[in-house]
Design a protein around this motif. Structure first.
Motif, PDB file in Angstrom:
ATOM      1  N   CYS A 166      29.408  -9.399  42.607  1.00 63.13           N
ATOM      2  CA  CYS A 166      30.575  -8.546  42.837  1.00 63.13           C
ATOM      3  C   CYS A 166      30.489  -7.808  44.171  1.00 63.13           C
ATOM      4  N   ILE A 167      29.298  -7.387  44.546  1.00 53.58           N
ATOM      5  CA  ILE A 167      29.132  -6.716  45.840  1.00 53.58           C
ATOM      6  C   ILE A 167      29.422  -7.691  46.980  1.00 53.58           C
ATOM      7  N   ARG A 168      28.988  -8.936  46.847  1.00 49.75           N
ATOM      8  CA  ARG A 168      29.289  -9.944  47.861  1.00 49.75           C
ATOM      9  C   ARG A 168      30.793 -10.131  48.017  1.00 49.75           C
ATOM     10  N   LEU A 169      31.509 -10.113  46.886  1.00 50.40           N
ATOM     11  CA  LEU A 169      32.960 -10.299  46.927  1.00 50.40           C
ATOM     12  C   LEU A 169      33.679  -9.118  47.573  1.00 50.40           C
ATOM     13  N   ASN A 170      33.038  -7.929  47.549  1.00 54.52           N
ATOM     14  CA  ASN A 170      33.701  -6.717  48.027  1.00 54.52           C
ATOM     15  C   ASN A 170      33.109  -6.157  49.319  1.00 54.52           C
ATOM     16  N   LEU A 171      32.286  -6.946  50.015  1.00 57.97           N
ATOM     17  CA  LEU A 171      31.650  -6.446  51.228  1.00 57.97           C
ATOM     18  C   LEU A 171      32.655  -6.044  52.302  1.00 57.97           C
ATOM     19  N   MET A 172      33.763  -6.750  52.387  1.00 56.24           N
ATOM     20  CA  MET A 172      34.744  -6.489  53.441  1.00 56.24           C
ATOM     21  C   MET A 172      35.917  -5.653  52.945  1.00 56.24           C
ATOM     22  N   THR A 173      35.762  -4.975  51.823  1.00 55.52           N
ATOM     23  CA  THR A 173      36.822  -4.107  51.309  1.00 55.52           C
ATOM     24  C   THR A 173      36.377  -2.651  51.409  1.00 55.52           C
ATOM     25  N   MET A 174      37.350  -1.760  51.407  1.00 55.89           N
ATOM     26  CA  MET A 174      37.052  -0.322  51.511  1.00 55.89           C
ATOM     27  C   MET A 174      37.367   0.335  50.170  1.00 55.89           C
ATOM     28  N   LYS A 175      36.324   0.744  49.474  1.00 57.88           N
ATOM     29  CA  LYS A 175      36.486   1.339  48.155  1.00 57.88           C
ATOM     30  C   LYS A 175      35.502   2.484  47.985  1.00 57.88           C
ATOM     31  N   ASP A 176      35.813   3.344  47.045  1.00 50.06           N
ATOM     32  CA  ASP A 176      34.879   4.404  46.680  1.00 50.06           C
ATOM     33  C   ASP A 176      33.782   3.768  45.834  1.00 50.06           C
ATOM     34  N   LEU A 177      32.583   3.666  46.387  1.00 47.82           N
ATOM     35  CA  LEU A 177      31.513   2.935  45.720  1.00 47.82           C
ATOM     36  C   LEU A 177      31.148   3.555  44.381  1.00 47.82           C
ATOM     37  N   THR A 178      31.084   4.890  44.336  1.00 49.78           N
ATOM     38  CA  THR A 178      30.693   5.569  43.094  1.00 49.78           C
ATOM     39  C   THR A 178      31.677   5.268  41.975  1.00 49.78           C
ATOM     40  N   GLU A 179      32.970   5.335  42.298  1.00 53.10           N
ATOM     41  CA  GLU A 179      33.999   5.060  41.291  1.00 53.10           C
ATOM     42  C   GLU A 179      34.001   3.585  40.904  1.00 53.10           C
ATOM     43  N   TRP A 180      33.861   2.713  41.914  1.00 52.66           N
ATOM     44  CA  TRP A 180      33.909   1.271  41.647  1.00 52.66           C
ATOM     45  C   TRP A 180      32.747   0.822  40.766  1.00 52.66           C
ATOM     46  N   LEU A 181      31.562   1.416  40.968  1.00 51.85           N
ATOM     47  CA  LEU A 181      30.407   1.033  40.170  1.00 51.85           C
ATOM     48  C   LEU A 181      30.605   1.331  38.691  1.00 51.85           C
ATOM     49  N   PRO A 194      33.277  -7.563  33.902  1.00 52.72           N
ATOM     50  CA  PRO A 194      32.890  -8.460  34.987  1.00 52.72           C
ATOM     51  C   PRO A 194      32.087  -9.669  34.524  1.00 52.72           C
ATOM     52  N   GLN A 195      31.249  -9.471  33.492  1.00 62.23           N
ATOM     53  CA  GLN A 195      30.439 -10.595  33.024  1.00 62.23           C
ATOM     54  C   GLN A 195      31.323 -11.749  32.552  1.00 62.23           C
ATOM     55  N   GLU A 196      32.491 -11.419  31.978  1.00 64.28           N
ATOM     56  CA  GLU A 196      33.401 -12.468  31.526  1.00 64.28           C
ATOM     57  C   GLU A 196      34.324 -12.923  32.656  1.00 64.28           C
ATOM     58  N   GLN A 216      19.986  -2.544  44.903  1.00 68.73           N
ATOM     59  CA  GLN A 216      20.801  -3.000  43.773  1.00 68.73           C
ATOM     60  C   GLN A 216      20.404  -2.265  42.495  1.00 68.73           C
ATOM     61  N   MET A 217      19.098  -2.084  42.293  1.00 65.76           N
ATOM     62  CA  MET A 217      18.644  -1.386  41.096  1.00 65.76           C
ATOM     63  C   MET A 217      19.023   0.090  41.139  1.00 65.76           C
TER      64      MET A 217
END
Length: 324
Positions: free
Chosen positions: A285-300, A318-320, A266-267
């Protein structure tokens, strides 16, 4: 064999795996990932002193004695202590050892922790680890230590020292029989008294640091020890180390090292991201997206909880957006 497998719940099957697979696999994986992903420091406190700065503390985990009989602590209670040596630059554990909660911190430090502390570093530790024999062993390794001074220790001031409105810096000599037996009658330590405006109280630190490290820097070092408390908070609040799948000591260690690997990854994601994530929201957010297919670098760097088209989306960052 297949019939026996079908009768097990997922939790029981996982518990069986934990009992048979040694925790050393996960411990070695953690160190391997740490070496590959964090070969340069994230912060700069070590550079301020031209030495590696480490913090030593423990967190206690309560266990049910009937399920974890090997972790006997009190009559109807079990527990373990996870002693952790944190690198204050990378904010990751250099090592972790587990002991029974009944074992005294001083004994744990001398038996298991001291041999893992590298020479010629700066070690900031909780005063629960204070022991004259430990101080002598750290001196022999060239380690500079900073800790809190125990209120029940007997000592006298030697020399004049420096006294100011917000700090004091002077030499002391311990006079108890225990101290004399372990460090000699002519022992000398440095004591730093520091007034914190934030807490509106005085702190007294014990150190073997030379005068090259000022009283303000000693106080800064001890204050930075809070980073290890933040690590324990991340692990306990965001990861599953308060409830365990297996009941053996090996199973508990597997889960603790798995949590450490998760913190490390995570760090690393935070390090790679251009977005100012905080740890807990990134975990959610990672828990919510575990079953989705996304570009991790872009999503981060551009999480889809915000609108790509409009930076001032009503969802906000995301914090809000996670406040539902």
């Amino acid at each position: 064999m297949s019939a026996a497998y079908n009768t097990l719940t997922p939790g029981q099957w996982l518990a069986q795996r934990y009992e048979k697979r040694t925790y050393k696999v996960f411990e070695d994986l953690y160190y391997c990932l740490k070496k590959q992903l964090f070969n340069s420091p994230l912060r700069g406190i070590g550079a301020d002193f031209d030495k590696t700065v480490l913090s030593l503390d423990y967190t206690k985990i309560s266990l049910c004695l009937s399920q974890f009989p090997w972790a006997y602590y009190r009559r109807a209670k079990g527990g373990v202590k996870v002693h952790t040596l944190l690198n204050n630059d990378t904010l990751l554990p250099e090592f972790m050892v587990i002991t029974n909660a009944k074992v005294n911190d001083e004994k744990s430090a001398k038996d298991k922790v001291l041999q893992r502390v590298p020479p010629h570093c700066i070690l900031v530790m909780d005063r629960g680890y204070c022991d004259f024999g430990l101080f002598k062993a750290l001196d022999a390794k060239g380690v500079v230590y900073v800790t809190g001074l125990k209120t029940n220790w007997q000592f006298k001031r030697t020399g004049q020292g420096v006294i100011d409105t917000n700090y004091g810096d002077f030499k002391i000599q311990f006079t108890s029989v225990t101290a004399i037996n372990k460090v000699g009658k002519d022992n000398e330590f440095r004591a730093v008294k520091w007034y914190s405006k934030e807490d509106d109280r005085w702190f007294v630190f014990l150190t073997n640091a030379s005068d090259d490290i000022t009283a303000e820097q000693v106080a800064k070092l001890y204050k930075d020890r809070w980073q290890i408390e933040l690590l324990f908070k991340r692990m306990k609040q965001n990861l599953k180390i308060l409830s365990f799948v297996g009941t053996t000591e090996n199973a508990v260690l597997v889960q603790i090292w798995t949590a450490a690997i998760t913190v490390l990854l995570q760090m690393y994601l935070q390090k790679c991201s251009k977005y100012p994530w905080n740890f807990s929201n990134l975990v959610k957010c990672i828990r919510l997206n575990l079953m989705t297919m996304k570009d991790l670098t872009e999503w981060l760097s551009r999480p889809d909880l915000c609108s790509y088209a409009d930076e001032e989306s009503t969802l906000g960052p995301p914090q809000e957006a996670l406040k539902f």
